[in-house]
Enzyme design. Sequence first.
Site, PDB file in Angstrom:
ATOM      1  N   ASP A 237       0.819  -1.838   0.038  1.00 30.66           N
ATOM      2  CA  ASP A 237       0.420  -0.037  -0.104  1.00 30.66           C
ATOM      3  C   ASP A 237       0.580   1.197   0.009  1.00 30.66           C
ATOM      4  OD1 ASP A 237      -0.891  -2.435   0.997  1.00 30.66           O
ATOM      5  OD2 ASP A 237      -2.383  -0.918   1.760  1.00 30.66           O
ATOM      6  N   HIS A 239      -0.883   3.865  -0.604  1.00 30.80           N
ATOM      7  CA  HIS A 239      -2.006   5.490   0.040  1.00 30.80           C
ATOM      8  C   HIS A 239      -1.650   7.250   0.130  1.00 30.80           C
ATOM      9  CE1 HIS A 239      -5.343   2.800   1.313  1.00 30.80           C
ATOM     10  NE2 HIS A 239      -4.455   1.964   2.003  1.00 30.80           N
ATOM     11  N   ASP A 295      -3.653  -0.327  -3.616  1.00 26.22           N
ATOM     12  CA  ASP A 295      -4.379   0.952  -2.445  1.00 26.22           C
ATOM     13  C   ASP A 295      -3.190   2.163  -2.461  1.00 26.22           C
ATOM     14  OD1 ASP A 295      -6.356  -0.281  -0.944  1.00 26.22           O
ATOM     15  OD2 ASP A 295      -5.072  -0.699   0.249  1.00 26.22           O
ATOM     16  N   ASP A 298      -6.705   7.300  -1.419  1.00 26.88           N
ATOM     17  CA  ASP A 298      -7.166   7.466  -0.111  1.00 26.88           C
ATOM     18  C   ASP A 298      -6.179   7.655   0.832  1.00 26.88           C
ATOM     19  OD1 ASP A 298      -9.485   7.563  -1.195  1.00 26.88           O
ATOM     20  OD2 ASP A 298      -9.877   5.491  -0.793  1.00 26.88           O
ATOM     21  N   ARG A 299      -6.507   8.401   2.075  1.00 25.11           N
ATOM     22  CA  ARG A 299      -6.637   8.504   3.343  1.00 25.11           C
ATOM     23  C   ARG A 299      -4.990   9.434   3.291  1.00 25.11           C
ATOM     24  NH1 ARG A 299      -7.713   5.875   7.886  1.00 25.11           N
ATOM     25  NH2 ARG A 299      -9.118   3.225   7.221  1.00 25.11           N
ATOM     26  N   ASN A 327      -8.993  -2.874  -1.883  1.00 32.12           N
ATOM     27  CA  ASN A 327     -10.233  -2.119  -1.752  1.00 32.12           C
ATOM     28  C   ASN A 327      -9.932  -0.861  -1.692  1.00 32.12           C
ATOM     29  OD1 ASN A 327      -7.964  -2.521   0.524  1.00 32.12           O
ATOM     30  ND2 ASN A 327     -10.073  -1.663   1.845  1.00 32.12           N
ATOM     31  N   HIS A 328      -9.218  -0.285  -2.108  1.00 30.83           N
ATOM     32  CA  HIS A 328      -9.289   1.262  -1.588  1.00 30.83           C
ATOM     33  C   HIS A 328      -9.091   1.589  -3.174  1.00 30.83           C
ATOM     34  CE1 HIS A 328      -9.638   3.111   1.720  1.00 30.83           C
ATOM     35  NE2 HIS A 328      -9.179   1.692   2.739  1.00 30.83           N
ATOM     36  N   HIS A 376      -3.630  -8.367  -3.270  1.00 28.26           N
ATOM     37  CA  HIS A 376      -3.651  -7.140  -2.301  1.00 28.26           C
ATOM     38  C   HIS A 376      -4.669  -7.782  -0.813  1.00 28.26           C
ATOM     39  CE1 HIS A 376      -4.016  -3.202  -0.386  1.00 28.26           C
ATOM     40  NE2 HIS A 376      -5.149  -3.897   0.233  1.00 28.26           N
ATOM     41  N   ARG A 424     -12.816  -6.745   9.961  1.00 26.15           N
ATOM     42  CA  ARG A 424     -12.719  -5.432   9.090  1.00 26.15           C
ATOM     43  C   ARG A 424     -14.236  -5.750   8.478  1.00 26.15           C
ATOM     44  NH1 ARG A 424      -8.310  -3.633   6.752  1.00 26.15           N
ATOM     45  NH2 ARG A 424      -6.047  -4.888   6.277  1.00 26.15           N
ATOM     46  N   HIS A 451      -2.546  -4.513   2.082  1.00 25.02           N
ATOM     47  CA  HIS A 451      -3.410  -4.177   2.942  1.00 25.02           C
ATOM     48  C   HIS A 451      -3.525  -4.361   5.076  1.00 25.02           C
ATOM     49  CE1 HIS A 451      -8.100  -4.529   3.210  1.00 25.02           C
ATOM     50  NE2 HIS A 451      -7.934  -6.332   3.318  1.00 25.02           N
TER      51      HIS A 451
END
Length: 523
Positions: A237, A239, A295, A298-299, A327-328, A376, A424, A451
């Site tokens: 990731d 991010h 990923d 995001d964030r 998943n993002h 992922h 989750r 992940h």
Amino acid sequence: MANDTATSARGRREKMAEEDTNAEKFKEKANNYFKERDYENAIKYYTEALELNPSSAIYFSNRSLAYLRTECYGYALADATKCLEIDQNYIKGYYRRATSNMALGKFKAALKDYETVVRVRPNDKDAKMKYQECNKIVKQKAFERAIASDEMKRSVVDSLDIENMMIEDQYTGPKLEEGKVTMRFMKEMMECFKDQKKLHRKCAYQILIQVKELLSKLPSLIEITLKETEKITICGDTHGQFYDLINIFELNGLPSETNPYVSCSVTCAVKLCVLVFIEMYIITLNNKTQLFNGDFVDRGSFSLEVILTLFGFKLLLPDSFYLLRGNHETDNMNQMYGFEGEVKAKYTAQMFTLFSEVFQWLPLAQCINGKVLVMHGGLFSEDGVTLDDLRKIDRNRQPPDSGPMCDLLWSDPQPQNGRCVSKRGVSCQFGPDVTERFLDQNNLDYIVRSHEVKAEGYEVTHSGKCITVFSAPNYCDQMCNKGAYIHLSGSDLKPQFHQFTAVPHPNVKPMAYANSLMQMGMM
């Protein structure tokens, strides 16, 4: 007899009082760890407090927030629900449960909790604001469903007139050369992003249109063969942490630490070194395959810079630079965790829709030399899944709530055998026996996944057969974790781990573009 009964009752009361006192001590210890952002230890001591006093709504509420911070949304939801079962008047419990449901994309359930808070506290401005924001999302989702057609959705590409899209005279940034990504363009674009400048929207659209066409021709399972002298680098990731992505390129692309380019500081000397190290990195890329394991966005608040850089390299080096979906790279996550807001702030809603289309074409897994499988998330909710099943997945869609596609993006390993409900709230957790059976059935040696934040940037579990790699150091500016990437050589496929730490970035906080409910709900 009466005296014995009274003594016994007094003893029970004293024991309960002692347990309550000790529980409070554990809670205070947990609170201190929480303040230090050591959420794992916070969870540990909230749990010990609950073992002594399982009827405390406050303890469940506090642990729920700690779970939210570690992205264990399923556990956070369960704790918030338990909190409200104990005390239905504990308002923080409704906030916690609403935030958990928002994180899981269950907007109607979140709205119901916000309605409860507003009803109990009609003059609470914060509650009203959260209710209105959540209600807006619910109505937006309903509208999107109403206008959805059974016919094939018209692509944003069909409505764009790229040829006649003008680049203004005052724009001095990078431009594609005859509509193509080149080495020169990549150097200039990364320099542009370093200076917090924007790529012209025409260039961004050109990249998106071209990468969509490229990705749409790829299978859901990418299969490559490394020669004995070849290597692949696997990154986890990122991010939206653009400046850490640049650091990965610098560390992985330059020949040695004694090279002067490595010693350049990210903040003040980068302008002098970035063009040179990118050129060297691109040359290196031609001899070393790269894989970024989902990923990307995001964030972190530089997600656009990350994804346009990665898409640019994919176009420049289509046969040695690989990207897998996380998943993002999905609409629900992007709406909540910042990428949609960032694209709309820096460009337009139309461009975000095109990003969404492109993300749906990202491959889901990659097999290296028929022995190492990379995805992922992780393995599957049921036994019997084969590589051929992965090849057959129709990935051009938002992921379903269950099944192999969902699992590839969402599942996590666990130390104990078997499977259990995911922390989750999506997919499952799988044990070493599940990993062993899957590898045996598919004649694989091990899996590599991402992940999850790991303190050292990576983790080896399931007797060496399940490896996690995470490449966003000091995740969200608060986790204090290292980042890592993996080298695999075609000669033996033995993983070599390389760790690194976070570098400075401009003063834009993570989640700056995230949904306001998520920003406040995590506080």
